[in-house]
Scaffold this motif. Sequence first.
Motif, PDB file in Angstrom:
ATOM      1  N   ASP A 169      -6.623   5.824   0.694  1.00  0.00           N
ATOM      2  CA  ASP A 169      -6.468   5.149   1.981  1.00  0.00           C
ATOM      3  C   ASP A 169      -6.594   3.639   1.832  1.00  0.00           C
ATOM      4  O   ASP A 169      -5.849   2.875   2.454  1.00  0.00           O
ATOM      5  N   ALA A 170      -7.526   3.198   0.985  1.00  0.00           N
ATOM      6  CA  ALA A 170      -7.708   1.766   0.764  1.00  0.00           C
ATOM      7  C   ALA A 170      -6.486   1.167   0.070  1.00  0.00           C
ATOM      8  O   ALA A 170      -6.056   0.059   0.397  1.00  0.00           O
ATOM      9  N   LEU A 171      -5.926   1.908  -0.893  1.00  0.00           N
ATOM     10  CA  LEU A 171      -4.717   1.430  -1.563  1.00  0.00           C
ATOM     11  C   LEU A 171      -3.567   1.287  -0.568  1.00  0.00           C
ATOM     12  O   LEU A 171      -2.841   0.285  -0.577  1.00  0.00           O
ATOM     13  N   MET A 172      -3.405   2.281   0.309  1.00  0.00           N
ATOM     14  CA  MET A 172      -2.322   2.242   1.294  1.00  0.00           C
ATOM     15  C   MET A 172      -2.544   1.095   2.296  1.00  0.00           C
ATOM     16  O   MET A 172      -1.601   0.389   2.645  1.00  0.00           O
ATOM     17  N   GLU A 173      -3.770   0.932   2.724  1.00  0.00           N
ATOM     18  CA  GLU A 173      -4.091  -0.147   3.668  1.00  0.00           C
ATOM     19  C   GLU A 173      -3.760  -1.510   3.072  1.00  0.00           C
ATOM     20  O   GLU A 173      -3.142  -2.354   3.734  1.00  0.00           O
ATOM     21  N   ALA A 174      -4.149  -1.714   1.827  1.00  0.00           N
ATOM     22  CA  ALA A 174      -3.890  -2.990   1.166  1.00  0.00           C
ATOM     23  C   ALA A 174      -2.393  -3.202   0.937  1.00  0.00           C
ATOM     24  O   ALA A 174      -1.882  -4.314   1.099  1.00  0.00           O
ATOM     25  N   MET A 175      -1.686  -2.129   0.582  1.00  0.00           N
ATOM     26  CA  MET A 175      -0.254  -2.234   0.309  1.00  0.00           C
ATOM     27  C   MET A 175       0.536  -2.664   1.546  1.00  0.00           C
ATOM     28  O   MET A 175       1.493  -3.422   1.453  1.00  0.00           O
ATOM     29  N   PHE A 176       0.113  -2.167   2.706  1.00  0.00           N
ATOM     30  CA  PHE A 176       0.839  -2.451   3.938  1.00  0.00           C
ATOM     31  C   PHE A 176       0.099  -3.454   4.834  1.00  0.00           C
ATOM     32  O   PHE A 176       0.279  -3.470   6.037  1.00  0.00           O
ATOM     33  N   ALA A 177      -0.716  -4.307   4.214  1.00  0.00           N
ATOM     34  CA  ALA A 177      -1.447  -5.327   4.973  1.00  0.00           C
ATOM     35  C   ALA A 177      -0.552  -6.525   5.237  1.00  0.00           C
ATOM     36  O   ALA A 177       0.440  -6.750   4.539  1.00  0.00           O
ATOM     37  N   GLY A 178      -0.918  -7.286   6.230  1.00  0.00           N
ATOM     38  CA  GLY A 178      -0.218  -8.537   6.521  1.00  0.00           C
ATOM     39  C   GLY A 178       1.238  -8.340   6.884  1.00  0.00           C
ATOM     40  O   GLY A 178       1.588  -7.390   7.578  1.00  0.00           O
ATOM     41  N   PRO A 179       2.111  -9.209   6.379  1.00  0.00           N
ATOM     42  CA  PRO A 179       3.524  -9.160   6.752  1.00  0.00           C
ATOM     43  C   PRO A 179       4.220  -7.842   6.379  1.00  0.00           C
ATOM     44  O   PRO A 179       5.170  -7.441   7.029  1.00  0.00           O
ATOM     45  N   LYS A 180       3.748  -7.176   5.342  1.00  0.00           N
ATOM     46  CA  LYS A 180       4.391  -5.933   4.909  1.00  0.00           C
ATOM     47  C   LYS A 180       4.073  -4.751   5.820  1.00  0.00           C
ATOM     48  O   LYS A 180       4.620  -3.666   5.653  1.00  0.00           O
ATOM     49  N   ALA A 181       3.212  -4.957   6.804  1.00  0.00           N
ATOM     50  CA  ALA A 181       2.870  -3.890   7.754  1.00  0.00           C
ATOM     51  C   ALA A 181       4.114  -3.381   8.472  1.00  0.00           C
ATOM     52  O   ALA A 181       4.191  -2.206   8.846  1.00  0.00           O
ATOM     53  N   ALA A 182       5.108  -4.235   8.644  1.00  0.00           N
ATOM     54  CA  ALA A 182       6.337  -3.841   9.325  1.00  0.00           C
ATOM     55  C   ALA A 182       7.104  -2.759   8.563  1.00  0.00           C
ATOM     56  O   ALA A 182       7.937  -2.064   9.139  1.00  0.00           O
ATOM     57  N   MET A 183       6.801  -2.587   7.283  1.00  0.00           N
ATOM     58  CA  MET A 183       7.500  -1.589   6.471  1.00  0.00           C
ATOM     59  C   MET A 183       6.788  -0.228   6.456  1.00  0.00           C
ATOM     60  O   MET A 183       7.307   0.736   5.916  1.00  0.00           O
ATOM     61  N   ARG A 184       5.623  -0.134   7.087  1.00  0.00           N
ATOM     62  CA  ARG A 184       4.882   1.137   7.101  1.00  0.00           C
ATOM     63  C   ARG A 184       5.672   2.270   7.769  1.00  0.00           C
ATOM     64  O   ARG A 184       5.672   3.392   7.250  1.00  0.00           O
TER      65      ARG A 184
END
Length: 186
Positions: free
Chosen positions: A75-90
Amino acid sequence: MAGPQEDMAAAMVVNLKTKTGKSLDEWMAAARASGLAKHGALVSWLKAEHGLSHGYANLVAHKTFASDAGSSDDDALMEAMFAGPKAAMRPVYDRVAAIVHGLDGAQVAPKKVYVSFRRKKQFGLGQPSTKDRFDLGLTLKGVEPSGRLEAAGSWNAMVTHRVRIGAAEEVDAEVEGWIRQAWAAA
């Protein structure tokens, strides 16, 4: 319950000292002392300077940088991966992951910057590359690139093809077909 990938990594950790003469902790200390900050550079250094096989060098690099699923909370890896501007790609990832989860025996394994899709072996990966592009990599040996399905080229050597996706709606029947084809071959 640990999956096959985690079981294999655990076995490699146990065998590391026998095969190389050093424990994982000793290799991680050497890796940190090298001053190298990138996974690929560390793998190359461990292979060239210390004669480690690619598998052991990759294991040491992942553990050193805590970039594998076993070293960090998924979950932490996924949260970090889609943090900030990349959240739009979740939402794009969520559509792709829903397809993968529906495939018999398929596993999703988050890493630091991408998510691996596995069956018996890796058949694909997903990566939020920019704030407006999600790259879907697939292993489709013998399939001619065409249209949205392009050759992976130098983007990622772990897959043969790439699909650039800008919105969840682009994860359509054609993309699902390619995912299923890669899964069937794995």
